[in-house]
Each structure stands twice: as C-alpha cells, then as structure tokens.
Design a protein around this motif. Structure first.
Motif, PDB file in Angstrom:
ATOM      1  N   ARG A  47       8.161  11.237  36.410  1.00  0.00           N
ATOM      2  CA  ARG A  47       9.607  10.921  36.099  1.00  0.00           C
ATOM      3  C   ARG A  47       9.926  11.652  34.789  1.00  0.00           C
ATOM      4  O   ARG A  47       9.126  11.823  34.183  1.00  0.00           O
ATOM      5  CB  ARG A  47      10.272   9.435  36.044  1.00  0.00           C
ATOM      6  CG  ARG A  47       9.258   8.737  35.230  1.00  0.00           C
ATOM      7  CD  ARG A  47       9.833   6.979  35.359  1.00  0.00           C
ATOM      8  NE  ARG A  47       8.911   6.139  34.793  1.00  0.00           N
ATOM      9  CZ  ARG A  47       9.103   4.895  34.458  1.00  0.00           C
ATOM     10  NH1 ARG A  47      10.249   4.606  34.834  1.00  0.00           N
ATOM     11  NH2 ARG A  47       8.250   4.328  33.715  1.00  0.00           N
ATOM     12  N   PRO A  48      11.370  11.972  34.471  1.00  0.00           N
ATOM     13  CA  PRO A  48      11.544  12.585  33.575  1.00  0.00           C
ATOM     14  C   PRO A  48      11.576  11.597  32.168  1.00  0.00           C
ATOM     15  O   PRO A  48      11.628  10.302  32.319  1.00  0.00           O
ATOM     16  CB  PRO A  48      13.087  12.953  33.409  1.00  0.00           C
ATOM     17  CG  PRO A  48      13.615  12.056  34.652  1.00  0.00           C
ATOM     18  CD  PRO A  48      12.403  11.831  35.544  1.00  0.00           C
ATOM     19  N   ILE A  49      11.438  12.120  30.944  1.00  0.00           N
ATOM     20  CA  ILE A  49      11.224  11.413  29.736  1.00  0.00           C
ATOM     21  C   ILE A  49      12.450  12.028  28.943  1.00  0.00           C
ATOM     22  O   ILE A  49      12.480  13.266  28.429  1.00  0.00           O
ATOM     23  CB  ILE A  49       9.709  11.441  29.054  1.00  0.00           C
ATOM     24  CG1 ILE A  49       9.744  10.550  27.925  1.00  0.00           C
ATOM     25  CG2 ILE A  49       9.471  12.918  28.672  1.00  0.00           C
ATOM     26  CD1 ILE A  49       8.313  10.145  27.439  1.00  0.00           C
ATOM     27  N   PHE A  50      12.985  11.103  28.372  1.00  0.00           N
ATOM     28  CA  PHE A  50      13.933  11.379  27.138  1.00  0.00           C
ATOM     29  C   PHE A  50      13.834  10.774  26.025  1.00  0.00           C
ATOM     30  O   PHE A  50      13.317   9.469  25.854  1.00  0.00           O
ATOM     31  CB  PHE A  50      15.398  10.670  27.659  1.00  0.00           C
ATOM     32  CG  PHE A  50      15.869  11.314  29.047  1.00  0.00           C
ATOM     33  CD1 PHE A  50      16.928  12.139  28.992  1.00  0.00           C
ATOM     34  CD2 PHE A  50      15.465  10.554  30.209  1.00  0.00           C
ATOM     35  CE1 PHE A  50      17.173  12.633  30.268  1.00  0.00           C
ATOM     36  CE2 PHE A  50      15.794  11.066  31.201  1.00  0.00           C
ATOM     37  CZ  PHE A  50      16.886  11.947  31.662  1.00  0.00           C
ATOM     38  N   TRP A  51      13.888  11.523  24.777  1.00  0.00           N
ATOM     39  CA  TRP A  51      13.764  10.790  23.368  1.00  0.00           C
ATOM     40  C   TRP A  51      14.461  11.237  22.616  1.00  0.00           C
ATOM     41  O   TRP A  51      15.137  12.371  22.545  1.00  0.00           O
ATOM     42  CB  TRP A  51      12.287  11.013  22.955  1.00  0.00           C
ATOM     43  CG  TRP A  51      11.884  12.149  22.595  1.00  0.00           C
ATOM     44  CD1 TRP A  51      12.061  13.141  21.600  1.00  0.00           C
ATOM     45  CD2 TRP A  51      10.782  13.149  23.561  1.00  0.00           C
ATOM     46  NE1 TRP A  51      11.345  14.312  21.394  1.00  0.00           N
ATOM     47  CE2 TRP A  51      10.615  14.215  22.666  1.00  0.00           C
ATOM     48  CE3 TRP A  51      10.297  12.920  24.667  1.00  0.00           C
ATOM     49  CZ2 TRP A  51       9.996  15.361  23.181  1.00  0.00           C
ATOM     50  CZ3 TRP A  51       9.429  13.842  25.065  1.00  0.00           C
ATOM     51  CH2 TRP A  51       9.438  15.055  24.404  1.00  0.00           C
ATOM     52  N   LEU A  52      14.990  10.449  21.495  1.00  0.00           N
ATOM     53  CA  LEU A  52      15.787  10.922  20.339  1.00  0.00           C
ATOM     54  C   LEU A  52      14.956  11.680  19.376  1.00  0.00           C
ATOM     55  O   LEU A  52      13.947  11.227  18.915  1.00  0.00           O
ATOM     56  CB  LEU A  52      16.392   9.810  19.569  1.00  0.00           C
ATOM     57  CG  LEU A  52      17.331   9.904  18.387  1.00  0.00           C
ATOM     58  CD1 LEU A  52      18.689  10.755  18.736  1.00  0.00           C
ATOM     59  CD2 LEU A  52      17.551   8.891  17.619  1.00  0.00           C
ATOM     60  N   ASP A  53      15.487  12.965  18.947  1.00  0.00           N
ATOM     61  CA  ASP A  53      14.711  13.614  17.875  1.00  0.00           C
ATOM     62  C   ASP A  53      15.755  13.285  16.515  1.00  0.00           C
ATOM     63  O   ASP A  53      16.750  13.445  16.539  1.00  0.00           O
ATOM     64  CB  ASP A  53      14.830  15.183  18.160  1.00  0.00           C
ATOM     65  CG  ASP A  53      13.864  15.899  19.055  1.00  0.00           C
ATOM     66  OD1 ASP A  53      12.846  14.923  19.115  1.00  0.00           O
ATOM     67  OD2 ASP A  53      14.113  16.656  19.867  1.00  0.00           O
ATOM     68  N   GLY A  54      15.024  13.216  15.417  1.00  0.00           N
ATOM     69  CA  GLY A  54      15.721  13.175  14.163  1.00  0.00           C
ATOM     70  C   GLY A  54      14.894  14.214  13.136  1.00  0.00           C
ATOM     71  O   GLY A  54      13.597  13.938  12.942  1.00  0.00           O
ATOM     72  N   LEU A  55      15.513  15.008  12.403  1.00  0.00           N
ATOM     73  CA  LEU A  55      15.003  16.043  11.568  1.00  0.00           C
ATOM     74  C   LEU A  55      15.810  15.996  10.512  1.00  0.00           C
ATOM     75  O   LEU A  55      16.829  15.833  10.163  1.00  0.00           O
ATOM     76  CB  LEU A  55      14.856  17.571  12.216  1.00  0.00           C
ATOM     77  CG  LEU A  55      13.541  17.415  13.267  1.00  0.00           C
ATOM     78  CD1 LEU A  55      14.289  17.133  14.688  1.00  0.00           C
ATOM     79  CD2 LEU A  55      13.155  18.866  13.456  1.00  0.00           C
ATOM     80  N   ASP A  56      14.919  16.647   9.338  1.00  0.00           N
ATOM     81  CA  ASP A  56      15.665  16.917   8.097  1.00  0.00           C
ATOM     82  C   ASP A  56      16.050  18.430   8.097  1.00  0.00           C
ATOM     83  O   ASP A  56      16.170  18.946   6.862  1.00  0.00           O
ATOM     84  CB  ASP A  56      14.728  16.466   7.000  1.00  0.00           C
ATOM     85  CG  ASP A  56      13.419  17.139   6.872  1.00  0.00           C
ATOM     86  OD1 ASP A  56      13.213  18.113   7.798  1.00  0.00           O
ATOM     87  OD2 ASP A  56      12.428  17.092   6.101  1.00  0.00           O
ATOM     88  N   ILE A  57      16.283  18.814   9.076  1.00  0.00           N
ATOM     89  CA  ILE A  57      16.835  20.365   9.059  1.00  0.00           C
ATOM     90  C   ILE A  57      17.977  20.714   8.067  1.00  0.00           C
ATOM     91  O   ILE A  57      17.733  21.659   7.346  1.00  0.00           O
ATOM     92  CB  ILE A  57      17.433  20.657  10.376  1.00  0.00           C
ATOM     93  CG1 ILE A  57      16.305  20.679  11.481  1.00  0.00           C
ATOM     94  CG2 ILE A  57      17.962  21.927  10.306  1.00  0.00           C
ATOM     95  CD1 ILE A  57      16.372  20.913  12.859  1.00  0.00           C
ATOM     96  N   PRO A  58      18.868  19.929   7.883  1.00  0.00           N
ATOM     97  CA  PRO A  58      19.865  20.407   6.782  1.00  0.00           C
ATOM     98  C   PRO A  58      19.371  20.282   5.317  1.00  0.00           C
ATOM     99  O   PRO A  58      19.842  21.170   4.536  1.00  0.00           O
ATOM    100  CB  PRO A  58      21.306  19.353   7.019  1.00  0.00           C
ATOM    101  CG  PRO A  58      20.871  18.849   8.320  1.00  0.00           C
ATOM    102  CD  PRO A  58      19.558  18.795   8.617  1.00  0.00           C
TER     103      PRO A  58
END
Length: 353
Positions: free
Chosen positions: A160-171
């Motif tokens: 089955r598909p998996i979903f997650w939240l990404d959080g990065l310090d890109i800015p």
C-alpha cells in the motif's frame, strides 16, 4: 516600555527626493526611510495562519502518483505553501514542508544535500528509508531525520502507499547561500550496517567508549512512535498538565541532549480529552500535525481550524494560539527554535500577557 515605532515617518521634500535619486545611482539608500520597517517593535511576518486537510492532500497525491513516478520526480512531493508566501516553497519564513508519496514497488532515488530534513509518517507502514548505509522500516507516527550531506533513499516494498510529511530548512540554507547537493550513482545505496545499529550504539543510554561526534545532528535517525506514545502514556499518570501545552516533550539528540538537528526542533505533546490550553505565543513559527484525536485550534484573533488525524496547520511567529480538544490528542510539531535559541532571539509569552 513603549511599543511605539522607533521613529516618526520622515517628511518628504523635493530636495530630499532629488538626493535619494542621485545616491541611488551609486547603489546607496537612506536608512531613515526604512528603519521603522527593519527594526519593528514586535515580529512582523508575511507568514499567515493556514491549515491543510490530509484528505485533500491524500487525494491530490494519489492523482500525482498516476501522473509522475517517484524516480522521474526524484521526490514526489506536494509543497505546503503558506498563503502569505506563495511561490516561495515556504510554510514559514524560514522552513519548508511538503507531503511525499511512495507507491508500492517504487524507489525514491538516493541523494544527499546540505539541508537538514525530517520525515513524520502520516499513513502506511512497511516501507523503508536508508540513511548513510542503515535501513529502517517506517511506521505511522515515526519521526525520522536526515542529517546534512547524509545519503538517503526511500523504498516501498509493502502493498500500500505510504505518505509522510517532509520538513526541511531549505529557506535557511538558501538565505545563507550554502546549498550543495549530489546524486548517487545507484537508485539505492548499499546497506552497510544492520538495522537498529544506531539505536543500539546511541539510543540505549549507552555510547561507544571513544565516541567523538562527527556531526551536530543526532546519530539516531528513527524515533519510533510506538516508543514515544508509550512514554507519553506513562507520564500522563502524574496528571502534571502544563496549562499552555498539556504534556509536551521535545525530541532529543541522545549524545548531547540537544535538538536532533541544529536548525529544526521537533516536539510531541499529549492533550487529554476535554483539555483547553491557555493562550500561548512564541517567536518560532510552528508547523503542527494532528497524530491522534480531534479538536479546534484558534490562531490569533480571526483564524480557527477544526482538525482530525493527519491534518496540518501552521502558527506564525508571535501569534497567540489555543487548542481545545474533543478526544485524547497527540500533536507533533516542528519549528526553527534551535536557531533562535542559539542566537538568543527566542521569546515566549504565556497567558493573555
């Protein structure tokens, strides 16, 4: 102490305008015209309160899954753009967030970059992520980090598909002009360490006898939700509820006791059924995810969001927030608090003050 602007507006005259135009040609500009906007009595931000329903994101992600592969996209992600910062790939003024989808049988190819990243698993289990040669299985609620310049790839061998939240310090990295990135020769890096190796060495109240940290990031890169949830449940027995936070804990680097990443803090909090928090505000704009439960959050004087499991919302800097929960609730959140604390800029206010 007065909260009036530092200076009254400067009067405009033809002579002054001519002067401004003349010095502008030499790449000069007068500070007195912009000082009040640069040094403000309180935080002023383009970041706005905003919310995203996971049901809407999930439907859009599955549609995207039929349009582009994980390999072609490199990372199949829909960016959570703050409505006050559209077109900038920002959820706050200095943080990025997006939701990623990996379908069964897919691989998100190996790469590495200067940016720090977190993953918070929203739905699915049995997929994996590999960080610098160690593979870990992902489960709902797991908090997983990728330190700067660590090779990482993701694969989904489940059904089955998996979903997650990404959080990065890109800015933050973009602001500092310090971005570097590389692609691996193979889609998946070689697994060179057994599963759980980092946890055994660093996450069991033990350290290798001659350990010298090579990086400021936590050597433990998966913080399983099952263990976190058990800890919250044990602590609730004391009924020591903070008026503003309920029971709120921060994820920690087991080597230093500091934050797992140098630029991003992550938190988990438990709010018991019927709990209403006292007003709170802080300078670190914060992204929230409802892990369990249902409730309502008020942000500032005119924004209210009703949320359920996996829904997300953002609280801008210095905006008052309250949570009112209908069920036992767990909230995950992240912010730039380590940066603000390192620079001695962090400030908070509890209650209506």
């Amino acid at each position: 102490m007065s909260s009036d602007p530092i200076a009254a507006p400067v009067v405009d005259t033809p002579e002054r305008r001519a002067f401004y135009e003349r010095i502008s040609r030499k790449n000069l500009t007068p500070l007195w015209l912009s000082l009040a906007n640069l040094v403000t009595p309180e935080p002023v931000s383009g970041c706005q309160p905003a919310a995203w329903a996971f049901a809407d994101i999930r439907a859009a992600m599955l549609e995207a899954g039929g349009l582009i592969t994980a390999k072609e996209a490199e990372r199949r992600v829909l960016v959570l753009e703050n409505p006050g910062l559209r077109g900038q790939s920002k959820i706050t003024t200095d943080l990025y967030a997006g939701v990623q989808l990996v379908l069964p049988g897919e691989v998100a190819p190996a790469h590495r970059h200067a940016q720090s990243a977190l993953r918070f698993v929203l739905e699915g289990r049995g997929a994996h992520t590999t960080v610098d040669g160690e593979r870990t299985i992902m489960h709902e609620g797991d908090f997983i980090i990728t330190p700067p310049m660590a090779w990482h790839d993701h694969g989904n061998e489940s059904d089955r598909p998996i979903f997650w939240l990404d959080g990065l310090d890109i800015p933050i990295v973009q602001f500092l002009d310090a971005s570097f990135a590389e692609h691996h020769d193979e889609d998946e890096q070689v697994v060179s360490r057994p599963a759980g190796d980092c946890e055994a060495r660093f996450g069991s109240n033990l350290l290798p006898v001659d350990h010298r940290p090579a990086t400021a990031a936590s050597p433990v890169f998966n913080y399983p939700y099952a263990r976190t949830r058990e800890a919250l449940e044990r602590m609730r027995r004391t009924a020591a509820w903070d008026p503003c936070h309920g029971l709120k804990m921060r994820y920690a680097n087991p080597v230093t006791g500091g934050y797992p990443m140098t630029t991003i803090a992550a938190f988990i909090q438990l709010l018991p059924k019927g709990f209403a928090t006292a007003p709170y505000r802080s300078t670190d704009a914060t992204v929230f995810v409802a892990v369990e439960g249902r409730g309502r959050t008020r942000i500032g004087p005119d924004f209210t969001v009703d949320w359920g499991p996996h829904d997300m919302f953002v609280v801008p800097s210095w905006r008052q927030v309250t949570h009112d929960v209908a069920d036992d609730t767990v909230l995950f959140s992240f912010s730039d608090r380590p940066v603000q604390e390192a620079l001695r800029l962090f400030r908070e206010a509890r209650g209506d003050a």
